[in-house]
Write an enzyme that holds these catalytic residues in place. Structure first.
Site, PDB file in Angstrom:
ATOM      1  N   GLY A  70       0.777  -1.243   0.000  1.00 45.39           N
ATOM      2  CA  GLY A  70       0.000   0.000   0.000  1.00 45.39           C
ATOM      3  C   GLY A  70       0.805   1.288   0.000  1.00 45.39           C
ATOM      4  CG  ASP A  96       4.534  -1.160  -8.268  1.00 38.75           C
ATOM      5  OD1 ASP A  96       5.342  -1.315  -9.201  1.00 38.75           O
ATOM      6  OD2 ASP A  96       4.884  -1.067  -7.075  1.00 38.75           O
ATOM      7  CD1 TRP A 115       3.828   2.947  -5.225  1.00 35.70           C
ATOM      8  CD2 TRP A 115       2.680   2.884  -7.149  1.00 35.70           C
ATOM      9  NE1 TRP A 115       4.721   2.732  -6.249  1.00 35.70           N
ATOM     10  CE2 TRP A 115       4.056   2.690  -7.427  1.00 35.70           C
ATOM     11  CE3 TRP A 115       1.770   2.867  -8.197  1.00 35.70           C
ATOM     12  CZ2 TRP A 115       4.516   2.505  -8.738  1.00 35.70           C
ATOM     13  CZ3 TRP A 115       2.244   2.679  -9.499  1.00 35.70           C
ATOM     14  CH2 TRP A 115       3.604   2.504  -9.762  1.00 35.70           C
ATOM     15  CG  ASP A 148      -2.368  -6.714  -4.022  1.00 40.16           C
ATOM     16  OD1 ASP A 148      -1.468  -6.026  -4.551  1.00 40.16           O
ATOM     17  OD2 ASP A 148      -2.221  -7.945  -3.790  1.00 40.16           O
ATOM     18  CG  ASP A 175      -7.191 -12.240 -10.307  1.00 44.93           C
ATOM     19  OD1 ASP A 175      -6.459 -11.438 -10.913  1.00 44.93           O
ATOM     20  OD2 ASP A 175      -7.189 -13.471 -10.510  1.00 44.93           O
ATOM     21  CE  LYS A 192       6.489  -3.900 -10.793  1.00 47.62           C
ATOM     22  NZ  LYS A 192       7.161  -3.692  -9.503  1.00 47.62           N
TER      23      LYS A 192
HETATM   24  N1  SAM Z   1       2.668  -0.676  -5.355  1.00 52.82           N
HETATM   25  C1  SAM Z   1       2.715  -1.518  -4.175  1.00 52.82           C
HETATM   26  C2  SAM Z   1       3.149  -0.659  -3.020  1.00 52.82           C
HETATM   27  O1  SAM Z   1       3.565   0.458  -3.265  1.00 52.82           O
HETATM   28  O2  SAM Z   1       3.053  -1.088  -1.870  1.00 52.82           O
HETATM   29  C3  SAM Z   1       3.648  -2.715  -4.375  1.00 52.82           C
HETATM   30  C4  SAM Z   1       3.066  -3.703  -5.357  1.00 52.82           C
HETATM   31  S1  SAM Z   1       3.921  -5.238  -5.361  1.00 52.82           S
HETATM   32  C5  SAM Z   1       5.386  -4.852  -6.216  1.00 52.82           C
HETATM   33  C6  SAM Z   1       3.053  -6.177  -6.575  1.00 52.82           C
HETATM   34  C7  SAM Z   1       1.658  -6.593  -6.126  1.00 52.82           C
HETATM   35  O3  SAM Z   1       0.976  -7.157  -7.257  1.00 52.82           O
HETATM   36  C8  SAM Z   1       1.617  -7.682  -5.066  1.00 52.82           C
HETATM   37  O4  SAM Z   1       1.049  -7.176  -3.880  1.00 52.82           O
HETATM   38  C9  SAM Z   1       0.710  -8.778  -5.660  1.00 52.82           C
HETATM   39  O5  SAM Z   1      -0.185  -9.362  -4.718  1.00 52.82           O
HETATM   40  C10 SAM Z   1      -0.047  -7.972  -6.703  1.00 52.82           C
HETATM   41  N2  SAM Z   1      -0.670  -8.813  -7.736  1.00 52.82           N
HETATM   42  C11 SAM Z   1      -0.086  -9.754  -8.512  1.00 52.82           C
HETATM   43  N3  SAM Z   1      -1.001 -10.316  -9.314  1.00 52.82           N
HETATM   44  C12 SAM Z   1      -2.200  -9.714  -9.053  1.00 52.82           C
HETATM   45  C13 SAM Z   1      -3.527  -9.878  -9.560  1.00 52.82           C
HETATM   46  N4  SAM Z   1      -3.789 -10.777 -10.512  1.00 52.82           N
HETATM   47  N5  SAM Z   1      -4.513  -9.103  -9.062  1.00 52.82           N
HETATM   48  C14 SAM Z   1      -4.249  -8.209  -8.072  1.00 52.82           C
HETATM   49  N6  SAM Z   1      -3.008  -8.003  -7.560  1.00 52.82           N
HETATM   50  C15 SAM Z   1      -2.000  -8.759  -8.036  1.00 52.82           C
END
Ligand code: SAM
Length: 285
Positions: free
Chosen positions: A53, A115, A55, A74, A90, A155
């Site tokens: 969280g 992200d 961002w 997320d 999702d 990203k």
């Molecule tokens: N931007 C976030 C922050 O600032 O805290 C960090 C994000 S982290 C690099 C990547 C996130 O993508 C993870 O929390 C993961 O659970 C989420 N993610 C991956 N596949 C996903 C999906 N299909 N639906 C939702 N979230 C997903």
């Protein structure tokens, strides 16, 4: 990850803890905004793949609290944040769009960011494919949520077909830039596409999008012909040279004690949770 790993010594990692950000990624969004002024006039934002969280923290602390709505999505539960509506969902599932639209009362978003990153398997082609699907899902959500002129940031990993991606995004946005914040390690292929000036394009279908010629071959139609073209997007390194270099190692400032700092937000659903519960119950074998 051990205490001596590169991550633990990364200065942004430590600064994030010192300043109360849940993840070092916060600095990436801050540096992207300082280059592109992404938050100007923004009232409705969707933060995709938002856990833990950081961002969302940046968004909620920067946007006017009375008039802005931040919806953060997320797969993992996101621990509550003031001024942020969290949704455990999702982004690849069709119902997620409806759920977000409901939260905005049917109003369009000004800014959608993602992200997203999958859990890496180490099988390069599979990882690249899943990352491509996350980006595609984020873009589909963005094209259904954004107002005309809205912005999208996501990203990407600059792989072999990134030029194909740029040309296709240029069909939907006035300005597409590939940006590398200083807090993103130079040694990583990670970058962010910054797409500004969303234009609804008649005839554009999400399934027209080709992120990789190798993985998703599709028959050509007239719109797909344009989609076949490859393009070079301007590349911008954001953050000036006075900012910390994510690949460098710095000595602690004199007034800072060399102590290990606790995470700002502990993982809400870590993969080792079951093992910990079993250990507590004495049922761990
Ligand atoms: N931007 C976030 C922050 O600032 O805290 C960090 C994000 S982290 C690099 C990547 C996130 O993508 C993870 O929390 C993961 O659970 C989420 N993610 C991956 N596949 C996903 C999906 N299909 N639906 C939702 N979230 C997903």
């Amino acid at each position: 990850m051990g205490k001596c790993s590169k991550d633990k010594r990364d200065l942004y990692y430590r600064k994030a803890k010192e300043q109360g950000w849940r993840a070092r990624s916060a600095f990436k969004l801050i540096q992207l905004d300082s280059e592109f002024h992404l938050f100007e006039g923004v009232k409705r934002v969707v933060d995709l793949c938002a856990a833990p969280g950081s961002w969302s923290q940046v968004l909620s602390q920067t946007l006017p609290p009375d008039s802005a709505t931040v919806v953060s999505v997320d797969l993992q539960p996101i621990a509550p944040l003031p001024g942020v509506i969290t949704l455990q969902a999702d982004i690849t599932h069709p119902s997620t769009l409806t759920n977000i639209l409901n939260l905005f009362g049917g109003e369009p978003a000004d800014f959608v960011c993602s992200d997203g990153a999958p859990d890496v398997t180490g099988l390069h082609d599979l990882d690249e494919y899943i990352q491509g699907q996350l980006l595609l899902s984020a873009l589909i959500l963005a094209t259904n949520l954004l107002k005309e002129g809205g912005s999208f940031v996501a990203k990407i990993f600059r792989g072999r077909d990134v030029d194909l991606l740029y040309s296709q995004l240029a069909l939907l946005f006035d300005q597409v830039t590939c940006a590398k914040p200083r807090s993103s390690r130079a040694s990583s292929l990670e970058a962010f596409i910054v797409c500004q000036g969303y234009r609804q394009r008649p005839g554009w279908r999400p399934d027209s999008l080709k992120l990789s010629s190798a993985i998703v071959p599709r028959p050509l139609t007239s719109i797909d012909d344009a989609i076949e073209e490859r393009a070079i997007a301007p590349f911008i390194a954001c953050g000036d040279l006075s900012e910390y270099d994510a690949d460098a190692t710095y000595a602690l400032e004199e007034h800072v004690k060399a102590v290990s700092l606790e995470p700002v937000q502990k993982p809400t659903a870590p993969p080792y949770k079951t093992a910990l519960e079993k250990k507590r119950n004495g049922t761990l074998r």
